[in-house]
Design a protein around this motif. Structure first.
Motif, PDB file in Angstrom:
ATOM      1  N   PRO A  79       0.823  -1.215   0.000  1.00 27.14           N
ATOM      2  CA  PRO A  79       0.000   0.000   0.000  1.00 27.14           C
ATOM      3  C   PRO A  79       0.855   1.262   0.000  1.00 27.14           C
ATOM      4  O   PRO A  79       1.923   1.301   0.621  1.00 27.14           O
ATOM      5  N   VAL A  80       0.369   2.299  -0.680  1.00 27.22           N
ATOM      6  CA  VAL A  80       1.131   3.557  -0.719  1.00 27.22           C
ATOM      7  C   VAL A  80       0.767   4.453   0.457  1.00 27.22           C
ATOM      8  O   VAL A  80       1.483   5.417   0.753  1.00 27.22           O
ATOM      9  N   GLU A  81      -0.330   4.135   1.133  1.00 23.99           N
ATOM     10  CA  GLU A  81      -0.726   4.915   2.304  1.00 23.99           C
ATOM     11  C   GLU A  81      -1.588   4.047   3.210  1.00 23.99           C
ATOM     12  O   GLU A  81      -2.128   3.019   2.782  1.00 23.99           O
ATOM     13  N   LEU A  82      -1.700   4.469   4.448  1.00 20.86           N
ATOM     14  CA  LEU A  82      -2.476   3.733   5.442  1.00 20.86           C
ATOM     15  C   LEU A  82      -3.437   4.686   6.138  1.00 20.86           C
ATOM     16  O   LEU A  82      -3.029   5.729   6.637  1.00 20.86           O
ATOM     17  N   LYS A  83      -4.710   4.311   6.155  1.00 22.66           N
ATOM     18  CA  LYS A  83      -5.734   5.060   6.877  1.00 22.66           C
ATOM     19  C   LYS A  83      -6.141   4.240   8.099  1.00 22.66           C
ATOM     20  O   LYS A  83      -6.374   3.033   7.996  1.00 22.66           O
ATOM     21  N   LEU A  84      -6.227   4.918   9.241  1.00 24.40           N
ATOM     22  CA  LEU A  84      -6.536   4.234  10.491  1.00 24.40           C
ATOM     23  C   LEU A  84      -7.703   4.898  11.209  1.00 24.40           C
ATOM     24  O   LEU A  84      -7.878   6.116  11.139  1.00 24.40           O
ATOM     25  N   VAL A  85      -8.481   4.068  11.890  1.00 20.95           N
ATOM     26  CA  VAL A  85      -9.442   4.555  12.874  1.00 20.95           C
ATOM     27  C   VAL A  85      -9.086   3.862  14.172  1.00 20.95           C
ATOM     28  O   VAL A  85      -9.271   2.646  14.317  1.00 20.95           O
ATOM     29  N   VAL A  86      -8.513   4.608  15.104  1.00 22.11           N
ATOM     30  CA  VAL A  86      -8.088   4.050  16.386  1.00 22.11           C
ATOM     31  C   VAL A  86      -9.130   4.411  17.432  1.00 22.11           C
ATOM     32  O   VAL A  86      -9.370   5.584  17.715  1.00 22.11           O
ATOM     33  N   SER A  87      -9.759   3.395  17.986  1.00 26.55           N
ATOM     34  CA  SER A  87     -10.848   3.619  18.939  1.00 26.55           C
ATOM     35  C   SER A  87     -10.919   2.448  19.908  1.00 26.55           C
ATOM     36  O   SER A  87     -10.677   1.304  19.524  1.00 26.55           O
ATOM     37  N   GLU A  88     -11.252   2.741  21.136  1.00 25.79           N
ATOM     38  CA  GLU A  88     -11.437   1.683  22.134  1.00 25.79           C
ATOM     39  C   GLU A  88     -12.888   1.208  22.178  1.00 25.79           C
ATOM     40  O   GLU A  88     -13.247   0.383  23.016  1.00 25.79           O
ATOM     41  N   GLU A  89     -13.714   1.720  21.265  1.00 26.43           N
ATOM     42  CA  GLU A  89     -15.087   1.225  21.160  1.00 26.43           C
ATOM     43  C   GLU A  89     -15.045  -0.247  20.730  1.00 26.43           C
ATOM     44  O   GLU A  89     -14.307  -0.625  19.821  1.00 26.43           O
ATOM     45  N   SER A  90     -15.845  -1.078  21.369  1.00 24.92           N
ATOM     46  CA  SER A  90     -15.850  -2.503  21.068  1.00 24.92           C
ATOM     47  C   SER A  90     -16.709  -2.785  19.840  1.00 24.92           C
ATOM     48  O   SER A  90     -17.907  -2.486  19.827  1.00 24.92           O
TER      49      SER A  90
END
Length: 252
Positions: A79-90
């Motif tokens: 991949p040329v880029e990485l998108k993240l959603v960091v959350s402690e929601e279960s």
């Protein structure tokens, strides 16, 4: 072609701990990219290379995604880029995961194809890809064992019981690929170093409003039993009959 590949961080299986109430704890486990997602990343990379396209990786999870090594593990594979959603929601079921991915993908915007693994290495419900396609209201297909680019579409093979089904899936679309579509790429040191220079963006998406569907995940290890140690030596008719009776008693 703009491709988004979805990948999930999962705990190392050997480092999971069974607690006294038979629940499973990943508190002391290291985290990795799931094996099925490794295959999906490689399939997506090959398709992007064949079309001179762009490959973006997307992952949603807990603070394990803050690990630099884990991020490089994803980016070093193409991949040329990485998108993240960091959350402690279960995200306790596949529907919640699909809803979270839907929100992230709508935030990212333009795409032609979304590629998922056949299932996650931890839950392996094999439902996220199908549910994601339904939520995005685009064509969706699972069990894909081959992908070939076509004009404004992708030609996909799906192995059925006695035949191979060939489908032309128009863009935009979501597909889930099988574990045998390709072999995961092993990055070199050069790839790993280059991965550290690729962009990583954390999407500011609130997942607190995502509610569980009707699924219930029971996170419990099977209860251990002591070995019975009933040994029947020899191959006489009497021993065979005794073995059959033991099996019948256990299954009753």
């Amino acid at each position: 072609m703009n491709i988004i590949v979805c990948c999930k961080a999962v705990p190392e299986e050997e480092e999971l701990i069974e607690l006294s109430d038979h629940s499973i704890s990943a508190e002391k486990a290291n985290w990795k990219v799931g094996e099925y997602d490794m295959v999906a990343i490689e399939a997506a990379k090959k398709l992007a290379a064949a079309t001179n396209g762009k490959l973006t990786a997307l992952s949603i999870g807990n603070s394990a995604l803050n690990n630099t090594k884990l991020r490089k593990t994803i980016l070093a594979r193409g991949p040329v880029e990485l998108k993240l959603v960091v959350s402690e929601e279960s995200l306790s079921d596949s529907y919640m995961t699909a809803k979270a991915l839907e929100k992230a993908i709508r935030e990212i915007g333009d795409y032609d194809l979304i590629i998922c693994g056949t299932g996650s290495s931890d839950v392996y419900a094999q439902q996220v890809g199908n549910q994601l396609g339904a939520l995005l209201d685009v064509p969706v297909c699972n069990g894909i064992s081959k992908l070939v680019p076509s004009e404004n579409a992708v030609v996909a093979d799906r192995i059925l019981e006695n035949e191979i089904e060939v489908l032309e899936i128009p863009f935009p679309a979501v597909v889930s690929v099988t574990a045998n579509i390709t072999n995961p790429f092993i990055p070199s040191m050069k790839d790993i170093i280059a991965a550290g220079k690729k962009p990583v963006q954390e999407l500011g998406i609130d997942l607190s409003d995502i509610k569980a569907n009707s699924e219930e995940i029971v996170d419990a290890a099977p209860k251990k039993k002591e070995r019975r140690m009933e040994i029947l030596e020899g191959e006489s008719d009497e021993n065979i009959d005794a073995l059959v009776q033991l099996i019948k008693r256990e299954l009753a």
